[in-house]
Structure formats: structure tokens, C-alpha cells
Design an enzyme around this catalytic site. Structure first.
Site, PDB file in Angstrom:
ATOM      1  CD  GLU A  79      -2.786   0.455   2.637  1.00 19.72           C
ATOM      2  OE1 GLU A  79      -3.453  -0.594   2.532  1.00 19.72           O
ATOM      3  OE2 GLU A  79      -2.789   1.160   3.658  1.00 19.72           O
TER       4      GLU A  79
ATOM      5  NE  ARG B 265      -4.423  -2.724   3.580  1.00 12.42           N
ATOM      6  CZ  ARG B 265      -3.438  -3.254   4.266  1.00 12.42           C
ATOM      7  NH1 ARG B 265      -3.639  -4.358   4.946  1.00 12.42           N
ATOM      8  NH2 ARG B 265      -2.255  -2.702   4.278  1.00 12.42           N
TER       9      ARG B 265
ATOM     10  NE  ARG C 190      -4.236  -6.058   9.365  1.00 16.85           N
ATOM     11  CZ  ARG C 190      -3.274  -5.604   8.561  1.00 16.85           C
ATOM     12  NH1 ARG C 190      -2.710  -4.416   8.800  1.00 16.85           N
ATOM     13  NH2 ARG C 190      -2.873  -6.292   7.527  1.00 16.85           N
TER      14      ARG C 190
HETATM   15  O1  MEZ Z   1      -0.538  -3.757   7.324  1.00 14.97           O
HETATM   16  C1  MEZ Z   1      -0.466  -4.246   6.191  1.00 14.97           C
HETATM   17  O2  MEZ Z   1      -1.121  -5.233   5.863  1.00 14.97           O
HETATM   18  C2  MEZ Z   1       0.377  -3.597   5.167  1.00 14.97           C
HETATM   19  C3  MEZ Z   1       1.084  -2.418   5.622  1.00 14.97           C
HETATM   20  C4  MEZ Z   1       0.399  -4.046   3.937  1.00 14.97           C
HETATM   21  C5  MEZ Z   1       1.005  -3.314   2.826  1.00 14.97           C
HETATM   22  O3  MEZ Z   1       0.295  -2.992   1.898  1.00 14.97           O
HETATM   23  O4  MEZ Z   1       2.188  -3.035   2.870  1.00 14.97           O
END
Ligand code: MEZ
Length: 603
Positions: A410, A434, A576
Site C-alpha cells: 500500500e 482496503r 484492518r
Molecule cells: O498492514 C499491512 O497489511 C500492510 C502495511 C500491507 C502493505 O500494503 O504493505
């Protein structure tokens, strides 16, 4: 006489070898026996004449479950992993002995008496990594607690604390407990430590930290509390979220006290301020944390047993947890009596059958998780009478590279990427939560989308270079070239980028209300990664209270049982926020360690 002695030694060794080999089928024994054509690595070592059983097995009838002595034997002849990485030529782009997993056992891939398998290929598809005596991908089956209910353990040990799982929560609990003077053992069913935590990419959420202050970001635990509650549709337990948010700065400081510095602050989805704390340069947070925590555990002599599966919690007639029944790869079933047990065994995103049964719409979806994420810790908790909550709240992450299990963090969107569909149009606030971003991608033609970045974005986040390395990126010197490479209309893509640049200039996204934009486009070449949602995280699990005690059906603590991390439920509600998992695992791992030590009466 000398000859007689040699015969005796050979007999003793062969007998030892045969006892060791008894766990294999007769065909397998034949396949690696001396004098037969070698099918496995052990046989080939013997066949070459430069080693015999004792070279690897050190004359022991049984090797330890972590396979430490046998790995020492491998290294005595071949050198340690870093030196093998230097000496063995990379196969194509990939150096098979260098990985984000850090230093791991040779036997995680090279097994002596069964088919070998490249551990990396549990998640990757490195066809070029041919391994000697390779076999099919091993199946990691879930256990059924009932199978073990009447099992006869072979021997018994006593500890203050048993910690089940060696991800971030398990390590945080173990370090805390060991420092408090407890006798601790960590059980890990997989051949390598780290669980899913080591795959975590983007960052660790924390509010009002020294690193945010340095970056002139004004944030507060209240903001983090609110964002987390909102992201989870206000279904989380506010008392747990309160701990997560208000102890998050302390978590960053605790990590810093061990030289683990999450100094780069990026933006994550659903957060009102950038609070994704990552290592400098934007390398993946999970392997950085786990490799450091492994180091600390080693320095503190914390015992971590690999290939050691907790198969049953021991419960006395007062419904108190008194220990764990363990199945060691080589030891078989044995008992550990413990004053406190900490569950830190992770979630079940890799258990496709369970995911499908709870969320039929996710049938057949890829997962970003390691193969051990099967939910067995939750089964143990349920068997001990725990309340499991929110089990059908399963998170799909919007950006898993199409046709793979590779999570595109992300943070790529956090440092500036946009998402476009196959028509070259944006369709969502890239930094929304998400659940919303995933739903938006699934609503597009082909149910996939492209992350668009330029050279400037690449420079902001080291992990992106890894995606190039893995061959996941398509590029063009101009927008038109990139559009051609990914087969989207060039005019549309050019208009989308121009319009977005206009939003960046006035710091206002008129189309989707994106709050944190960070960069405009036009710096060097353009690049794209095709992504689709994949099963990433399971929000539900054993319900805990603020002391990390696992709660029973009446929401009373189950005596001696604690939980932390993804195996637990209550912190994330329906969704989450990115960065809250690594934050939770350290914060609640430490609390579980402290509570468990207190319960064990360690002075
Ligand atoms: O917390 C997560 O799942 C996360 C930071 C994932 C990501 O996209 O890097």
C-alpha cells in the site's frame, strides 16, 4: 582388531542411521540407502564417497527438531548462508541463497531423506531455481485437535512460558518475558521463524512519534484511535483500539531501544495522517523487524524451536491451561508444562477451504500469506473454550500482483501511485480503506487494475526496486509507450495523468477526494504493475481483554492463556487499516509477555 573395531563403528552408525530413518516409508529408506541409486540428497552425499551418515548426523540417533546440529554440519562443509550466497552463482536474476527471509536453515530447502523444495517457491514461482533432488511442493495440512486428545506424549518438560508462534507477536512476548527473568520457549511449526510478520511490507502505524515530528507531521493517538474505529466500521472493541493507539508511540520507542528504527513515515490507506513507520529508504518493514527480533532473541538466548507444532492445549478440570502438547518433527509428541501459554500463531488467510467456507465470494482468490497461516492457533483457543469473534471478517488487500502471491505494498500508493482501470481511468481514492479499494477493483473490467508510477516514485520506496527484480513491472519512456505496453488507450491515460497532476497542484482531488497525494507525474519513465485483490488478513480470532488474556464464552479470562497478534480478534472490526497489524503485534505481544510473566509468578 582394528578391522573389528571399524566394523563395529560402521554397525553402530548404520544402526543409528536406520533408527533415524524409521520415520520414512520402506521405499523412502530404500531410496536413500547406501548402495542404492540415490534419490535424495543424503544418498547422493554417501554415493559420492565424501561423507557418510555421521558427517551430517553427528552420530546422534535423533536430530533436534530445529535441526541445528545438522545445519551446522551443512555449514561446516559448504559455508554459512551469506558465504554460499557469495560463492554460488545467481540463477538468472535471483540469487537463491539471498532473501528477505534473512539467514535460515539449509534444511528449510535441502532435505536429506525426502524431496527437497525451494522454500521461496511457497510464495514465488522461481522456475529457474532448480534444486538437487527436488520434489513437489510440500502440503502443510491443518491438524485436527481431536486426533491428539488421547495421544501419549513421550516425555515432559517444564517452562514458565510457552509461546506458540514466532512472528512479531511471539518474539515481542518472548523478549519481554525473557528480560523479566522467565524461562521461555517459542514453538514454531514451520521450518523457518517469522510467520507472516516477515512478509509485512508497508509500515507500522504509530501516532505522534519522534519520526513524525521530524517530518513535520502533526498527528495524535486520538486520530489513530478514530481512524482505526472508522476503518473497522466501529465494530472494534474500543478498549483494545485505545491501547493500540495510545501505546503506539511507546512501541516505536521500544523498537528504537534495540536499534530497530522505523524512521521513514509514509501514508497508508484510511489514515488521516501519514503514520506508516518504515525503515529508512522504504525497505519492507516485516523482514526488517523479524530479522532484528531474531538477532535479539539469539543475543538473549531465547529458545526458538522450529518444526515444532503445538497440537493441543492441556487443560485441567478447573478449565485452566497447564501446558501444551507438541509434535516435533523428529521428537514426536511431547508435553511442555507451563505456568502461562501465549498464543501468537497468526491468522488463516492461507487456509483456502476455511476462507471459502466463511466468505464464499473469495473462492479461488490468491493470498499474500505464507503457507503456515492456517488458523491452527484459533482452533487451539476454541478447544480451550475461547470466544472466537469476527471470524468472517476477512480482509482482501487491493494490490497483489496479478498471477502471483506478491503483495504490492500500500506504501506504493502512499508515496504517490495512482490506480487506473483497463480504460486508463482512475476509479477510486487510492488511499481509501482496503475493503473499498478492493471492491472498486473487482468492479472494473477484468477485475484487475494498474498501479501507475514514475521514476520519482521508484526512488521514494526501495521495495519498488524489488518488484522490478521480480519482473512484475511494465515500463515506457513516455505515457504513450507505457499505455501500449499495458494495452490501455494512450489518450485516456495521458488525460488521467494530466488531470491528476492538476489535483496535486491545487492539493485537492475533485474526482475521488484523495487526501494525501505526495507527487505529480512527469519524472523520468513511467511504469505499471497489474494488481488484483488477494486474501491478506483475518480480522477475527480469540477475543482478548486489555491484558491480552484470552476470554471464554462468558467473557471471563481463561486462566493462564494469553493471546496477541492476528490469532486474536477485537482490534480491527470489519476492516484492518494497513500498518495496524505490525503495530498490534508488538504492542499486544509485549502486553501478553508482561501479563504471562506476572501470572507465572516470575520474580
Ligand atoms: O498492514 C499491512 O497489511 C500492510 C502495511 C500491507 C502493505 O500494503 O504493505
Amino acid at each position: 582388531m582394528k578391522k573389528l573395531f571399524t566394523v563395529f563403528i560402521m554397525f553402530a552408525l548404520t544402526a543409528g542411521f536406520c533408527v533415524y530413518a524409521q520415520q520414512f516409508s520402506p521405499q523412502e529408506v530404500k531410496d536413500h540407502s547406501i548402495g542404492e541409486k540415490a534419490k535424495y540428497l543424503a544418498g547422493s552425499h554417501v554415493e559420492k564417497g565424501n561423507s557418510d551418515c555421521i558427517t551430517c548426523h553427528d552420530g546422534k540417533v535423533k536430530v533436534d527438531d530445529s535441526e541445528t546440529s545438522i545445519n551446522t554440519a551443512c555449514m561446516n562443509c559448504h559455508g554459512d548462508l551469506p558465504s554460499v550466497a557469495e560463492s554460488v552463482a545467481p540463477k538468472g536474476e535471483i540469487n537463491p541463497h539471498k532473501s528477505h527471509l534473512g539467514t535460515i536453515n539449509c534444511t528449510a530447502c535441502h532435505t536429506g531423506h525426502t524431496p527437497s523444495f525451494v522454500y521461496c517457491n511457497n510464495c514465488h514461482s522461481f522456475a529457474e531455481l532448480n534444486i538437487p533432488f527436488a520434489g513437489k511442493k510440500p502440503q502443510y495440512k491443518t491438524f485436527d485437535v481431536k486426533d491428539y486428545a488421547k495421544a501419549k506424549p513421550l516425555f515432559s518438560e517444564k517452562y514458565d512460558l510457552v509461546i506458540i508462534g514466532s512472528g512479531g507477536a511471539g518474539y515481542a512476548a518472548a523478549i519481554t518475558a525473557k528480560e523479566a527473568g522467565a524461562k521461555v520457549v517459542v514453538l514454531e511449526k514451520m521450518p523457518i521463524p517469522g510467520g507472516n510478520s516477515q512478509l509485512s511490507a508497508g509500515g507500522t502505524n504509530a501516532a505522534w512519534t519522534k519520526f513524525q515530528k521530524l517530518a513535520n507531521i502533526t498527528d495524535s493517538p486520538e486520530n489513530m484511535f478514530y481512524d482505526t474505529m472508522k476503518g473497522g466500521s466501529f465494530k472494534s472493541d474500543p478498549k483494545l483500539v485505545n491501547i493500540l493507539a495510545f501505546k503506539s508511540n511507546d512501541t516505536i520507542e521500544w523498537l528504537s531501544s534495540y536499534g530497530i528504527n522505523l524512521s521513514q513515515v509514509n501514508a497508508g490507506g484510511g489514515a488521516s495522517q501519514p503514520r506508516f513507520h518504515a525503515p529508512a529508504g522504504g525497505i519492507a518493514v516485516g523482514s526488517y523487524l523479524i530479522n532484528n527480533m531474531k538477532r535479539i532473541a539469539e543475543e538473549k538466548n531465547i529458545e526458538v524451536r522450529l518444526n515444532s507444532k503445538a497440537v493441543h492445549l492441556l487443560i485441567n478440570k478447573n478449565r485452566e491451561v497447564t501446558g501444551v502438547l507438541v509434535e516435533g518433527k523428529h521428537s514426536g509428541l511431547y508435553l511442555i508444562q507451563a505456568k502461562s501459554v501465549v498464543l501468537a500463531a497468526g491468522g488463516f488467510s492461507a487456509n483456502a477451504a476455511l476462507v471459502e467456507s466463511l466468505r464464499p465470494a473469495f473462492k479461488g482468490m490468491t493470498t499474500s500469506n505464507q503457507p503456515g497461516a492456517l488458523g491452527e492457533g484459533m482452533a487451539l483457543a476454541a478447544d480451550a473454550g475461547a470466544t472466537l469473534i469476527d471470524m468472517n471478517e476477512i480482509q482482501i488487500h487491493p494490490s497483489v500482483a496479478v498471477g502471483s502471491q506478491i503483495l504490492i505494498t500500500e506504501a506504493v500508493r502512499g508515496v504517490g501511485a495512482i490506480l487506473v482501470n483497463h480504460e486508463g481511468n482512475r476509479f477510486v481514492d487510492e488511499l481509501t480503506t482496503r475493503d473499498k479499494a478492493s471492491a472498486a477493483i473487482l468492479a472494473q473490467k477484468g477485475k484487475t487494475a494498474y498501479l501507475i508510477i514514475d521514476d520519482d516514485t521508484v526512488e521514494r520506496l526501495a521495495q519498488i526496486k524489488g518488484y522490478f527484480h521480480l519482473g512484475l513491472v511494465k515500463s515506457g519512456n513516455t505515457i504513450a509507450e507505457l499505455a501500449k505496453a499495458i494495452n490501455v488507450p494512450a489518450d485516456n491515460l495521458a488525460k488521467t495523468i494530466e488531470r491528476y497532476n492538476g489535483f496535486v497542484a491545487k492539493n485537492k482531488d475533485d474526482d475521488f477526494g484523495r487526501k494525501i497525494m505526495r507527487q505529480n507525474f512527469g519524472h523520468g519513465s513511467y511504469h505499471a504493475i497489474e494488481v488484483a485483490p488477494g486474501v491478506h488478513y483475518t480480522m477475527g480470532g480469540a477475543y482478548i481483554n486489555t491484558d491480552a488474556q484470552v476470554l471464554d464464552k462468558d467473557l471471563k479470562p481463561i486462566k493462564n492463556l494469553y493471546g496477541a497478534g492476528e490469532v486474536t480478534g477485537g482490534v480491527h472490526g470489519t476492516n484492518r487499516l494497513g500498518g495496524n497489524s505490525t503495530s498490534e503485534m508488538i504492542t499486544f505481544g509485549r502486553i501478553a509477555g508482561e501479563s504471562a510473566v506476572k501470572n507465572a509468578g516470575v520474580k
